[in-house]
Enzyme design. Sequence first.
Site, mmCIF file in Angstrom:
data_model
loop_
_atom_site.group_PDB
_atom_site.id
_atom_site.type_symbol
_atom_site.label_atom_id
_atom_site.label_comp_id
_atom_site.label_asym_id
_atom_site.label_seq_id
_atom_site.Cartn_x
_atom_site.Cartn_y
_atom_site.Cartn_z
ATOM 1 N N VAL A 111 -0.918 3.597 3.460
ATOM 2 C CA VAL A 111 -1.492 2.313 3.032
ATOM 3 C C VAL A 111 -1.193 1.224 4.062
ATOM 4 O O VAL A 111 -1.395 0.048 3.813
ATOM 5 C CB VAL A 111 -0.922 1.908 1.640
ATOM 6 C CG1 VAL A 111 -1.300 2.928 0.583
ATOM 7 C CG2 VAL A 111 0.604 1.724 1.680
ATOM 8 N N HIS A 127 -5.326 6.436 -0.464
ATOM 9 C CA HIS A 127 -4.398 5.829 -1.422
ATOM 10 C C HIS A 127 -4.406 4.304 -1.348
ATOM 11 O O HIS A 127 -3.441 3.663 -1.741
ATOM 12 C CB HIS A 127 -2.977 6.384 -1.205
ATOM 13 C CG HIS A 127 -2.848 7.839 -1.557
ATOM 14 N ND1 HIS A 127 -1.777 8.610 -1.173
ATOM 15 C CD2 HIS A 127 -3.660 8.642 -2.282
ATOM 16 C CE1 HIS A 127 -1.943 9.857 -1.638
ATOM 17 N NE2 HIS A 127 -3.080 9.889 -2.298
ATOM 18 N N CYS A 135 -6.831 -7.197 -9.237
ATOM 19 C CA CYS A 135 -6.475 -7.570 -10.605
ATOM 20 C C CYS A 135 -6.133 -6.287 -11.366
ATOM 21 O O CYS A 135 -6.896 -5.317 -11.342
ATOM 22 C CB CYS A 135 -7.653 -8.292 -11.260
ATOM 23 S SG CYS A 135 -7.351 -8.599 -13.011
ATOM 24 N N CYS A 155 -4.013 -13.301 -11.917
ATOM 25 C CA CYS A 155 -5.414 -13.299 -11.476
ATOM 26 C C CYS A 155 -6.037 -14.659 -11.796
ATOM 27 O O CYS A 155 -5.952 -15.113 -12.952
ATOM 28 C CB CYS A 155 -6.160 -12.179 -12.188
ATOM 29 S SG CYS A 155 -7.926 -12.203 -11.860
ATOM 30 N N GLY A 195 1.952 15.136 9.468
ATOM 31 C CA GLY A 195 2.986 14.283 8.886
ATOM 32 C C GLY A 195 2.870 14.079 7.393
ATOM 33 O O GLY A 195 3.182 12.994 6.896
ATOM 34 N N THR A 196 2.437 15.116 6.699
ATOM 35 C CA THR A 196 2.419 15.023 5.229
ATOM 36 C C THR A 196 3.155 16.207 4.626
ATOM 37 O O THR A 196 3.049 17.324 5.127
ATOM 38 C CB THR A 196 0.977 14.928 4.662
ATOM 39 O OG1 THR A 196 1.045 14.953 3.227
ATOM 40 C CG2 THR A 196 0.073 16.046 5.151
ATOM 41 N N SER A 197 3.879 15.935 3.525
ATOM 42 C CA SER A 197 4.644 17.001 2.867
ATOM 43 C C SER A 197 3.740 17.932 2.075
ATOM 44 O O SER A 197 4.192 18.959 1.575
ATOM 45 C CB SER A 197 5.710 16.392 1.942
ATOM 46 O OG SER A 197 5.082 15.555 0.995
HETATM 47 C C1 BJW Z 1 6.888 13.975 10.271
HETATM 48 C C2 BJW Z 1 7.527 13.035 11.061
HETATM 49 C C3 BJW Z 1 7.106 12.906 12.400
HETATM 50 C C4 BJW Z 1 8.405 12.964 9.093
HETATM 51 N N1 BJW Z 1 6.118 13.681 12.861
HETATM 52 N N2 BJW Z 1 5.918 14.734 10.732
HETATM 53 C C5 BJW Z 1 -2.675 18.916 -9.551
HETATM 54 C C6 BJW Z 1 -1.491 19.613 -9.706
HETATM 55 C C7 BJW Z 1 -0.308 18.930 -9.980
HETATM 56 C C8 BJW Z 1 -0.279 17.558 -10.114
HETATM 57 C C9 BJW Z 1 -1.439 16.873 -9.959
HETATM 58 C C10 BJW Z 1 -2.624 17.548 -9.687
HETATM 59 N N3 BJW Z 1 -3.609 16.615 -9.572
HETATM 60 C C11 BJW Z 1 -3.083 15.403 -9.772
HETATM 61 C C12 BJW Z 1 -1.761 15.523 -10.007
HETATM 62 C C13 BJW Z 1 -0.818 14.423 -10.285
HETATM 63 C C14 BJW Z 1 -0.377 13.684 -9.045
HETATM 64 C C15 BJW Z 1 0.418 14.605 -8.124
HETATM 65 O O1 BJW Z 1 -0.040 15.056 -7.102
HETATM 66 N N4 BJW Z 1 1.674 14.841 -8.449
HETATM 67 C C16 BJW Z 1 2.523 15.663 -7.587
HETATM 68 C C17 BJW Z 1 3.842 14.956 -7.405
HETATM 69 C C18 BJW Z 1 2.627 17.028 -8.146
HETATM 70 N N5 BJW Z 1 -1.503 13.098 -8.326
HETATM 71 C C19 BJW Z 1 -2.090 12.003 -8.736
HETATM 72 O O2 BJW Z 1 -1.745 11.438 -9.753
HETATM 73 C C20 BJW Z 1 -3.225 11.452 -7.880
HETATM 74 N N6 BJW Z 1 -4.336 11.123 -8.695
HETATM 75 C C21 BJW Z 1 -5.214 12.031 -9.129
HETATM 76 O O3 BJW Z 1 -5.180 13.189 -8.768
HETATM 77 O O4 BJW Z 1 -6.151 11.526 -10.021
HETATM 78 C C22 BJW Z 1 -6.828 12.446 -10.859
HETATM 79 C C23 BJW Z 1 -5.835 12.933 -11.878
HETATM 80 C C24 BJW Z 1 -4.985 12.047 -12.507
HETATM 81 C C25 BJW Z 1 -4.067 12.506 -13.445
HETATM 82 C C26 BJW Z 1 -3.990 13.860 -13.715
HETATM 83 C C27 BJW Z 1 -4.819 14.747 -13.066
HETATM 84 C C28 BJW Z 1 -5.774 14.284 -12.142
HETATM 85 C C29 BJW Z 1 -2.806 10.151 -7.220
HETATM 86 C C30 BJW Z 1 -1.720 10.340 -6.222
HETATM 87 C C31 BJW Z 1 -1.297 8.970 -5.689
HETATM 88 C C32 BJW Z 1 -0.109 9.064 -4.742
HETATM 89 N N7 BJW Z 1 0.348 7.750 -4.472
HETATM 90 C C33 BJW Z 1 1.422 7.563 -3.502
HETATM 91 C C34 BJW Z 1 1.804 6.050 -3.525
HETATM 92 C C35 BJW Z 1 0.719 5.245 -2.797
HETATM 93 C C36 BJW Z 1 1.038 3.791 -2.747
HETATM 94 C C37 BJW Z 1 2.277 3.510 -1.926
HETATM 95 O O5 BJW Z 1 2.310 3.763 -0.737
HETATM 96 O O6 BJW Z 1 3.218 3.015 -2.545
HETATM 97 O O7 BJW Z 1 0.991 7.938 -2.195
HETATM 98 S S1 BJW Z 1 2.808 8.615 -3.795
HETATM 99 C C38 BJW Z 1 3.190 8.899 -2.093
HETATM 100 O O8 BJW Z 1 2.973 10.301 -1.776
HETATM 101 C C39 BJW Z 1 2.135 8.118 -1.307
HETATM 102 C C40 BJW Z 1 1.817 9.055 -0.199
HETATM 103 O O9 BJW Z 1 0.544 8.740 0.365
HETATM 104 C C41 BJW Z 1 1.841 10.396 -0.882
HETATM 105 C C42 BJW Z 1 2.001 11.560 0.037
HETATM 106 O O10 BJW Z 1 3.220 11.499 0.713
HETATM 107 P P1 BJW Z 1 3.296 11.957 2.231
HETATM 108 O O11 BJW Z 1 2.454 11.079 3.050
HETATM 109 O O12 BJW Z 1 3.039 13.408 2.317
HETATM 110 O O13 BJW Z 1 4.819 11.594 2.597
HETATM 111 P P2 BJW Z 1 6.174 12.429 2.390
HETATM 112 O O14 BJW Z 1 7.301 11.475 2.518
HETATM 113 O O15 BJW Z 1 6.114 13.265 1.164
HETATM 114 O O16 BJW Z 1 6.194 13.455 3.609
HETATM 115 C C43 BJW Z 1 6.360 13.033 4.962
HETATM 116 C C44 BJW Z 1 6.185 14.237 5.839
HETATM 117 O O17 BJW Z 1 6.194 13.814 7.198
HETATM 118 C C45 BJW Z 1 7.306 15.278 5.691
HETATM 119 O O18 BJW Z 1 6.720 16.568 5.582
HETATM 120 C C46 BJW Z 1 8.091 15.148 7.013
HETATM 121 O O19 BJW Z 1 8.624 16.394 7.455
HETATM 122 C C47 BJW Z 1 7.019 14.677 7.947
HETATM 123 N N8 BJW Z 1 7.470 13.883 9.124
HETATM 124 N N9 BJW Z 1 8.514 12.376 10.399
HETATM 125 C C48 BJW Z 1 5.563 14.577 12.091
HETATM 126 N N10 BJW Z 1 7.704 11.999 13.323
#
Ligand code: BJW
Length: 266
Positions: A111, A127, A135, A155, A195-197
Site C-alpha cells: 500500500v 490491497h 469513508c 467524514c 517478496g511475498t510470504s
Molecule cells: C524478502 C525480502 C527481500 C523479506 N527480498 N524477499 C482462502 C483460504 C483461507 C483464507 C482465506 C481464503 N480467502 C480469503 C481468506 C481470508 C483472508 C486470508 O487470506 N487469510 C489468511 C491469513 C489465511 N483473506 C482475505 O480476507 C482477503 N479478502 C478476501 O479474500 O475477500 C473475499 C473473502 C472474504 C472473506 C472470506 C472469504 C473470501 C483480504 C486480504 C487483505 C490483506 N490485507 C493486508 C493488510 C493491508 C493493509 C495494510 O497494509 O495494513 O495486506 S494483511 C498483509 O498481508 C498485507 C499484505 O499485503 C499481505 C501479504 O503480506 P506479504 O506482502 O506477503 O508480507 P509478509 O510479511 O507476509 O512476507 C514478506 C516476505 O518477504 C517474506 O516471505 C520474506 O521472506 C520476504 N522478504 N525481505 C526478497 N529483501
Amino acid sequence: MAEIPVNSIQFSEELIRIIRSATHILVLTGAGISAESGIPTFREAQTGLWAKYNPEDLATPESFQRNPRLVWEWYTWRRDLIQKAIPNPGHLALAVMEKLVPNFHLITQNVDNLHRIAGSQNIIEFHGNIFQTKCSYEDIIIESWPETRDIPPRCPRCNHFLRPNVVWFGESIPQQAITSAINCIQNCEVFFSIGTSSLVEPSASLPLTARLQGSVIIEINLEHTPMTYLADFVLKGPSGKILPGLIANIWPQFYPQDTNFSSSKS
Ligand code: BJW
C-alpha cells in the site's frame, strides 16, 4: 566487505532466454520488495509490523469498530514511516523492465506507493493505498476533511469515521483489481512472485492460476514459501540485488557494467 556488482550475479542461461523472449510478463510483489527501503514486512517474528500486535487487532473491520483510534493511529504511524522511504533498486529494476517488455503488468499487495514513485505505470493495487482515505460507511474516497479533535477524523458528508483505503482481512479485493489481474494472468508467459510470504488469499493463489494456464513461475524471496514448490526458478536472496542483476544480465545493451540502480529522493 566490497559490494558485489549486480551484473556478476549468475543466472541460468535458460532463465535469461525465457525472460528475454517473453512478450507478456506479470509480477506480483509483497512487503519484501519494500524491506530494503526500510519498511518493515508483516510477518517477520522480531521486526515485522505485527511483532507487537495481533493482525486481527489492527487489520480487520471488526478491530476498527472495536478500537478506531488504535487502528487510525497505527496507520498514521505507518504513513509517516512510508513517507520517508524511497524506492530501492528492486523497485527501480521493475520500472526498467516495464519499458523493455511489450506487455508488462505489476500486481502489488503493498500500500506504500513505492512502485509508482519508482516509475512503474501498469500497477494493480490489490490491497489499496495507504495515502488514500475513505469513508468507513459510504466506502467512497474522501480527499479532505475539516480539522477537528476527532481521532479518526469524521467524514464531512455523513459524519461517520474516516479510515485508510486499504483492504483488511474479510474484505473484498477491489473488483477492478481482480478483473485486471485475471485478464493479465490469461496471457502471461512469465509470472514473478517477489517478496511475498504467499500466505494471504486471494493473492497467494495467483501464481497457481498462472501456472495452470502455462506461465513460467519465478520466485524471488529470502526464504522458501508455500509457493516455492510451484516455481520453475527460485532465486533466493534480496530482491534489491537480484532484480537489478537480472536486468543487467538479460539486457546488457541497455544496462552495461556501470548502470547505477541506486535511488535518490527528489
Ligand atoms: C524478502 C525480502 C527481500 C523479506 N527480498 N524477499 C482462502 C483460504 C483461507 C483464507 C482465506 C481464503 N480467502 C480469503 C481468506 C481470508 C483472508 C486470508 O487470506 N487469510 C489468511 C491469513 C489465511 N483473506 C482475505 O480476507 C482477503 N479478502 C478476501 O479474500 O475477500 C473475499 C473473502 C472474504 C472473506 C472470506 C472469504 C473470501 C483480504 C486480504 C487483505 C490483506 N490485507 C493486508 C493488510 C493491508 C493493509 C495494510 O497494509 O495494513 O495486506 S494483511 C498483509 O498481508 C498485507 C499484505 O499485503 C499481505 C501479504 O503480506 P506479504 O506482502 O506477503 O508480507 P509478509 O510479511 O507476509 O512476507 C514478506 C516476505 O518477504 C517474506 O516471505 C520474506 O521472506 C520476504 N522478504 N525481505 C526478497 N529483501
